[in-house]
Design an enzyme around this catalytic site. Structure first.
Site, short mmCIF file in Angstrom:
data_model
loop_
_atom_site.label_atom_id
_atom_site.label_comp_id
_atom_site.label_asym_id
_atom_site.label_seq_id
_atom_site.Cartn_x
_atom_site.Cartn_y
_atom_site.Cartn_z
N CYS A 42 0.82 -1.21 0.00
CA CYS A 42 0.00 0.00 0.00
C CYS A 42 0.86 1.26 0.00
CB CYS A 42 -0.95 -0.01 1.21
SG CYS A 42 -1.81 1.55 1.42
N CYS A 47 -1.31 1.68 -3.25
CA CYS A 47 -2.31 2.74 -3.07
C CYS A 47 -1.72 4.16 -3.01
CB CYS A 47 -3.10 2.53 -1.78
SG CYS A 47 -3.48 0.82 -1.43
N LYS A 50 0.31 5.32 -6.15
CA LYS A 50 -0.70 5.33 -7.22
C LYS A 50 -1.59 6.56 -7.10
CE LYS A 50 -4.56 4.11 -6.48
NZ LYS A 50 -5.14 2.80 -6.37
N TYR A 177 -8.70 -3.58 -11.46
CA TYR A 177 -8.42 -2.30 -10.80
C TYR A 177 -7.12 -1.68 -11.35
CZ TYR A 177 -11.20 -3.01 -6.39
OH TYR A 177 -12.15 -3.16 -5.43
N GLU A 181 -6.80 1.68 -13.60
CA GLU A 181 -6.26 2.87 -12.94
C GLU A 181 -5.03 3.39 -13.68
OE1 GLU A 181 -5.71 1.76 -8.83
OE2 GLU A 181 -7.81 2.15 -8.34
N HIS A 455 -27.90 21.18 -2.57
CA HIS A 455 -28.01 21.71 -3.93
C HIS A 455 -27.10 22.90 -4.14
CE1 HIS A 455 -30.00 22.40 -7.74
NE2 HIS A 455 -30.08 23.68 -7.43
N GLU A 460 -26.75 14.94 -5.05
CA GLU A 460 -28.13 15.13 -4.56
C GLU A 460 -29.08 14.12 -5.23
OE1 GLU A 460 -30.23 18.87 -5.85
OE2 GLU A 460 -28.29 19.31 -6.77
P1 NDP Z 1 -7.61 -8.19 -10.79
O1 NDP Z 1 -7.75 -9.61 -10.41
O2 NDP Z 1 -8.61 -7.19 -10.35
O3 NDP Z 1 -7.51 -8.09 -12.38
C1 NDP Z 1 -6.67 -8.93 -13.14
C2 NDP Z 1 -7.02 -8.72 -14.59
O4 NDP Z 1 -6.11 -9.42 -15.41
C3 NDP Z 1 -8.40 -9.26 -14.92
O5 NDP Z 1 -9.00 -8.35 -15.82
C4 NDP Z 1 -8.12 -10.60 -15.57
O6 NDP Z 1 -9.08 -10.98 -16.50
C5 NDP Z 1 -6.83 -10.28 -16.28
N1 NDP Z 1 -5.99 -11.46 -16.50
C6 NDP Z 1 -5.62 -12.41 -15.61
N2 NDP Z 1 -4.82 -13.32 -16.19
C7 NDP Z 1 -4.67 -12.95 -17.47
C8 NDP Z 1 -3.99 -13.49 -18.59
N3 NDP Z 1 -3.26 -14.60 -18.48
N4 NDP Z 1 -4.07 -12.85 -19.77
C9 NDP Z 1 -4.81 -11.72 -19.90
N5 NDP Z 1 -5.49 -11.16 -18.88
C10 NDP Z 1 -5.43 -11.76 -17.68
O7 NDP Z 1 -6.14 -7.82 -10.33
P2 NDP Z 1 -5.37 -6.47 -10.18
O8 NDP Z 1 -3.96 -6.88 -10.33
O9 NDP Z 1 -5.91 -5.39 -11.05
O10 NDP Z 1 -5.68 -6.06 -8.68
C11 NDP Z 1 -5.44 -7.00 -7.61
C12 NDP Z 1 -6.23 -6.60 -6.40
O11 NDP Z 1 -5.65 -5.48 -5.79
C13 NDP Z 1 -7.67 -6.20 -6.68
O12 NDP Z 1 -8.51 -7.30 -6.67
C14 NDP Z 1 -7.98 -5.24 -5.57
O13 NDP Z 1 -8.54 -5.93 -4.51
C15 NDP Z 1 -6.63 -4.69 -5.19
N6 NDP Z 1 -6.50 -3.29 -5.66
C16 NDP Z 1 -7.34 -2.34 -5.17
C17 NDP Z 1 -7.27 -1.04 -5.60
C18 NDP Z 1 -8.22 -0.03 -5.06
O14 NDP Z 1 -8.81 -0.27 -4.01
N7 NDP Z 1 -8.41 1.10 -5.72
C19 NDP Z 1 -6.28 -0.62 -6.58
C20 NDP Z 1 -5.45 -1.69 -7.05
C21 NDP Z 1 -5.58 -2.96 -6.60
P3 NDP Z 1 -10.46 -11.72 -16.06
O15 NDP Z 1 -11.37 -10.65 -15.54
O16 NDP Z 1 -10.94 -12.31 -17.34
O17 NDP Z 1 -10.08 -12.73 -15.04
#
Ligand code: NDP
Length: 472
Positions: A42, A47, A50, A177, A181, A455, A460
């Site tokens: 984080c 976080c 970022k 995410y 982002e 408002h 709202e």
């Molecule tokens: P996520 O699991 O959210 O996303 C991973 C993405 O990669 C998905 O879209 C997935 O597709 C895709 N993917 C996985 N494997 C492959 C592959 N082999 N080829 C192509 N695409 C692939 O992980 P993140 O790394 O984005 O984030 C991890 C966690 O970190 C989040 O779940 C969240 O909890 C936390 N986080 C929170 C934030 C916040 O609160 N603002 C900010 C950043 C992270 P598919 O959907 O098809 O599986």
């Protein structure tokens, strides 16, 4: 039996540090080992940096908006080197805050890797062996690259903050995410961003209408988003060179030693060069190689440590919290789990963490704030009413921007409780924290309606939506 310490925490991220400090406050003798930097994902590579990059990237749009409001404003240029220097200085400051908090709480810290070598024993990389009444594993997770040739050519999110210079173009793979982002951040900083997501719509698991609007707004800002698209093949390209055909034998040499320029062949038939590639393809728990399996601590198929509602593993003296347990990968959840651990183990007050109705935000531009059930998930459970509005907000509509926001409430037909709220708007992260209280408290649509609107604001609408747009 007398142990060297009452608690040994492995991992100095948000969860581990909070657990260590709160346990020490009870009078327990606590030690903590961290092999990297104190503060964890984080603070050091997630976080916090970022969000600072989100702030940096937002100024680009503001200059244009200011002009429409009568200011003579020039967008100017962005100096990554200057920003990066300030960013790292801030991270150093925050790390030292974490260290001094641990010190003032009386927690002994070890800047080294630790392994669990017994139900009540930890061995440090230095060779030192420490016995502990309880061991808390809070080792977090790490970003993963897909298993494919030349994958080392791609960066992961950890690498972004250390870039020597911003690339001119980048391909981001993933639709979660982190992918969304960074697509918005880098686009805002002036990088030419292409994003591939293998599924039909980004941000799987979130409310569909919200996902749709975010995708539309991202494209509208210039992000070249390709759905249903993935990499078929990729190979290194020359630094700074134009597109040159690469001989087949060089393409698959798989000699990539680290991130660099890349030529990517995609499932949509394109073949294109990018200065950098970012894999935002998910994160895996840091559970391997620390001795857990040898002791009988259960790991699930994804490698996450299996725990009960009190974060206790199959070995009674060993607990685990945060991303390494893959319950909900969010900092505030890890902190809650850390505090519940202390209540349970050191205050004799068994406390299960409530993982229900956790608000969260995706810091895209615009942001997505969400709490409770999506329309799709709620519909599976019971009959619902959906209240939803999407419009061009006053602030940017004034400047003729097509930018739209969305406010949505998912309401139980039977109990009238608001089951979910989804906001797509600037500052949705801030807004959802407030609405989250009402949704968590189980307030009804009528409670929302009894609240007088503020408002003129965008939010709202949350208390003025009279008729459902649909029932299901
Ligand atoms: P996520 O699991 O959210 O996303 C991973 C993405 O990669 C998905 O879209 C997935 O597709 C895709 N993917 C996985 N494997 C492959 C592959 N082999 N080829 C192509 N695409 C692939 O992980 P993140 O790394 O984005 O984030 C991890 C966690 O970190 C989040 O779940 C969240 O909890 C936390 N986080 C929170 C934030 C916040 O609160 N603002 C900010 C950043 C992270 P598919 O959907 O098809 O599986």
């Amino acid at each position: 039996m007398a142990y060297d310490v009452d608690l040994f925490v492995i991992g100095g991220g948000s969860g581990g540090v909070r657990a260590a400090r709160t346990a020490a406050e009870t009078g327990a003798r606590v030690a903590l080992a961290e092999e990297s930097r104190m503060g964890g994902t984080c603070v050091i590579r997630g976080c916090v940096p970022k969000k600072l990059m989100v702030f940096a990237s937002e100024f680009r749009g503001l200059a244009g908006l200011a002009k429409d409001y009568g200011w003579s404003a020039d967008r100017g240029t962005f100096d990554w080197g200057a920003f990066r220097g300030n960013l790292h200085a801030e991270l150093d400051r925050l790390e030292s805050v974490y260290r001094s908090l641990l010190k003032s709480s009386g927690v002994a810290t070890y800047d080294t890797r630790a392994r669990v070598t017994g139900a009540n024993e930890v061995t440090l990389n230095t060779g030192e062996v420490i016995s502990a009444g309880h061991i808390l594993v809070a080792t977090g997770g790490h970003p993963v690259r897909p298993d494919m040739p030349n994958a080392a050519l791609g960066m992961v999110s950890d690498d972004i903050f250390d870039l020597e210079e911003l690339p001119k173009s980048i391909l981001i793979v993933g639709g979660g995410y982190i992918a969304c982002e960074f697509a918005c951040i880098l686009n805002g900083l002036g990088v030419d961003v292409t994003q591939f997501y293998r599924g039909a719509q980004i941000l799987r698991g979130f409310d569909e209408e919200a996902r749709g609007l975010i995708a539309e707004m991202m494209k509208e800002q210039g992000i070249d988003l390709h759905l249903g698209t993935n990499i078929v093949d990729m190979w290194p390209a020359e630094e700074g060179a134009d597109d040159m055909p690469t001989p087949a034998e060089e393409r698959h040499a798989d000699t990539a030693e680290g991130p660099g320029p890349v030529i990517v062949k995609a499932t949509n038939g394109t073949e294109k060069r990018f200065d950098r590639l970012l894999f935002a393809t998910g994160r895996a728990p840091n559970s391997k190689g620390i001795g857990l399996e040898d002791l009988g601590v259960g790991l699930n198929r994804r490698g996450a440590i299996e725990v009960d509602e009190f974060s206790q593993t199959a070995v009674k003296s060993i607990y685990a919290i945060g991303d390494v347990t893959d319950r909900i990968q969010l900092t505030p959840v890890a902190i809650r789990e850390g505090m519940a651990f202390t209540e349970t183990v050191f205050r004799n007050n068994p406390t299960a963490v409530d993982h229900d109705c956790v608000p969260s935000a995706v810091f895209t531009q615009p942001e997505l704030g969400t709490v409770g059930l999506s329309e799709e998930a709620a519909r599976e459970r019971e009959e619902i009413e959906v209240y939803c509005t999407s419009f061009r907000p006053m602030r940017t509509a004034f400047a003729g921007s097509p930018h739209r926001v969305l406010f949505k409430l998912v309401v139980s037909k039977a109990t009238r409780k608001v089951l979910g709220c989804h906001i797509v708007a600037d500052a949705a992260g801030e807004l959802i924290q407030m609405v989250g209280i009402a949704v968590k408290a189980g307030l009804t649509k009528e409670d929302f309606d009894r609240t007088v609107a503020v408002h003129p604001t965008m939010s709202e609408e949350l208390v003025t939506m009279r008729a459902p747009v649909r029932t299901a």
